[in-house]
Design a protein around this motif. Sequence first.
Motif, short mmCIF file in Angstrom:
data_model
loop_
_atom_site.label_atom_id
_atom_site.label_comp_id
_atom_site.label_asym_id
_atom_site.label_seq_id
_atom_site.Cartn_x
_atom_site.Cartn_y
_atom_site.Cartn_z
N UNK A 166 1.87 -7.59 -5.78
CA UNK A 166 0.79 -6.83 -5.28
C UNK A 166 0.52 -5.55 -6.34
N UNK A 167 -0.67 -5.32 -6.34
CA UNK A 167 -1.25 -4.11 -7.10
C UNK A 167 -1.46 -2.86 -5.73
N UNK A 168 -0.74 -1.75 -6.24
CA UNK A 168 -0.96 -0.58 -5.37
C UNK A 168 -2.08 0.58 -5.94
N UNK A 169 -2.89 0.84 -5.33
CA UNK A 169 -3.68 1.95 -5.90
C UNK A 169 -3.70 3.11 -4.98
N UNK A 170 -2.76 4.04 -5.57
CA UNK A 170 -2.77 5.36 -4.70
C UNK A 170 -3.84 6.29 -4.90
N UNK A 171 -4.91 6.14 -4.18
CA UNK A 171 -5.93 7.03 -4.38
C UNK A 171 -5.41 8.57 -4.22
N UNK B 73 -3.56 4.60 0.11
CA UNK B 73 -3.36 3.49 -0.76
C UNK B 73 -4.14 2.39 -0.58
N UNK B 74 -4.67 1.71 -1.58
CA UNK B 74 -5.42 0.42 -1.40
C UNK B 74 -4.25 -0.70 -2.01
N UNK B 75 -4.04 -1.99 -1.32
CA UNK B 75 -3.25 -2.94 -1.71
C UNK B 75 -4.02 -4.23 -2.10
N UNK B 76 -3.81 -4.85 -3.26
CA UNK B 76 -4.51 -6.03 -3.67
C UNK B 76 -3.28 -7.22 -3.98
N UNK B 77 -3.66 -8.36 -3.49
CA UNK B 77 -2.59 -9.47 -3.78
C UNK B 77 -3.11 -10.12 -5.26
#
Length: 705
Positions: free
Chosen positions: A263-268, A273-277
């Motif tokens: 996963x990639x976590x983007x802590x806005x 948080x947005x999560x991407x596989x």
Amino acid sequence: MRLGCWILTWATSAMVMTGGAVHGQAQTPDNQKDYSFLNDLHGKQAMEWVQHQNHKTLSILEKDHRFKGFYKNTLAALQAPDRVPLPQLQAGGVWNFWQDAHHPHGVWRATSYRSYLSQTPKWQSKLDIDALAAKEQINWVFEGAECLAPAAEHCLVQLSNAGEDAQTLREYNTQTGQFISGGFVFPRAKQQAAWVDDNTVLVARAWGNDGATLTSSGYPFVVKAVQRGKPLEQATEVYRGRPSDMMVAPLTFTDGDGQRLVLILRNITFFETRYAVWDGAHLNWLALPPKSEVHGFAKGRLIVSVQDDWKPKGLPVVPAGSLVALDPKALEQGVEVIFTPDPSQALDQVGITKNTVLVTLLDNVRGRAMRFEPVQPGRPWSMEPLDVPDMSSVHIVAANPQSETAFLSVENYLTPQQLWLVEEQEQPKKIKAEAPCFKTSDLVMEQLWAKSADGTHIPYFAVHRKAMALTGANPTVLSAYGGFQLSYTPTYMPEVGQLWLQRGGVYVVANIRGGGEFGPQWHEAGRKAGRQKVYDDFAAVGQDLVQRHITNPQHLGIRGRSNGGLLAGVEMVQHPTQWNAVVIGVPLLDMENYETLSAGASWVAEYGSMSVPEEAEFLKKISPLRHLKPEVHYPVPFIFTATSDDRVGPLHARRFAAKMERFKKPFFYYEDIEGGHSGTVNAAEVAHERALEAVYLSQRLMDKH
């Protein structure tokens, strides 16, 4: 934990408290003195000021006849050989990080599962941090390791210099017990790494020396894939967030069936948080609510808690605070609700074993535990309550998707830490327990409730002698945190028992709003401009203690660290006559400038921003630094911080103390040159700081003046 307003004369001497600390001759600076030199953290003039303040403080507190005994007793408890060695399940055995008198920096060690369950495990030293620190002449602090599952043979050991948040990562082999020659090494930075496979690591860090890939909070927003044997300059970019984000980081899970999820976590923001596989080539962003937290990966299902009400497409609303399971590759096919707390409950921790999901939760701030198992896709998960002691904190110490066992810790203010083994399908059983560090037969712990200014009932724990007389004059220390949805639960603290409770003191912990004791709503009520509720809650508990005739303002002190240090500072300036001792630890205090200090920008979602007019007005209203007044009598505070703190930073404490000095107000100030945001690095430093506090609190609340 909070305020008071007394100018003291110590009974043991004719020395009077004046600006800076207690000393014989008042040497206060001119009222217009420029303190801007303190902004140069390690500058010569700034460090001379720090050393001067430290000397004045230590010359009083260390010379108290009780100090040596306080220090000795606390250090002995912290280094007791019969402490529970907390387990980490990996690499085919049980690992543990251990510090004692012979290893103040600590040793990372391992034993077999069977040996660990015995009374005297046979440990094998794997990594001696003291030896490493001596060899490299660096004050290394071990901060864990990121290991490649399922074998956990390759690990990235996280080393910090003097406890700062920045880390150096080095590849280590758990089988050979050696750092790998030519292996992965990531130089000092605020960074996070996650294994993809034996030869690939995803890393978020500063790429280059110009800070162009760091957010305004000082954290990375660019993730790159680093290949074994290749320099960092050849790393391949995987994802680039925005400079306005709080942070971007990689994360890897491997479930009990060997399925790996990257996963990639983007802590806005701190809470969004947005999560991407990441499949090795592409990113698939998951349609999760912004306020959600990923806890693990089980049977191909992502285990997630949601902090706001969430309505997945085509499904009923999932209430805030719920724990759910979902297929990260086909989220639209269904979301399974594992557990939804009722209004008196809140999720605490989540652990994943090979076949189950373990949950610890709070029920009216009392620890509970449950075990959940999937029945079949789309069907409710089976739930089984686990039998654990009441009126305690229950935490997941170790749970590994490659294992069918897990460990829980159980403790409260009067019960030392216990370790409970959880095997699949079995109820927990106690297997280890620490020996008591202080006598508890004449002590009692009770949960009480106070009414805040808006009518909200606030729970708090009070620990005291069974035969405590309600004279209104019992020396009492009140503590709380009240922020970031963190819960303040019953914890066994030898120094509190030995240095305070056994000497007739009362110890109180308030579960005020801003924390997570009653779920997301409890936190939300105390966020940003709602934060005054947090301070009102705390003041209400203090008033309740007086109304119950437990104590009075002359014998009531308060204590807080970090966000709790801000709480203590606010209470000191908002209610200066309600307390007689205030311990302000590694605090935020300059709320008009906190966004530009250290990692302060990362907390805008909690406190608000000076760039938003209405939020700026509130920050000005609560900032302890702003509201110190020369004409007001304040309780004499004990302020402590650390030069190496790269999270909050020492400038808050320095500026607050300097303003008190300018106003010729008495205070104690101690700045540890090392220690990071924890304020201390090893047991000796912890014992030293706790002993200073105990002397200060004894002088302020127990001694006659």
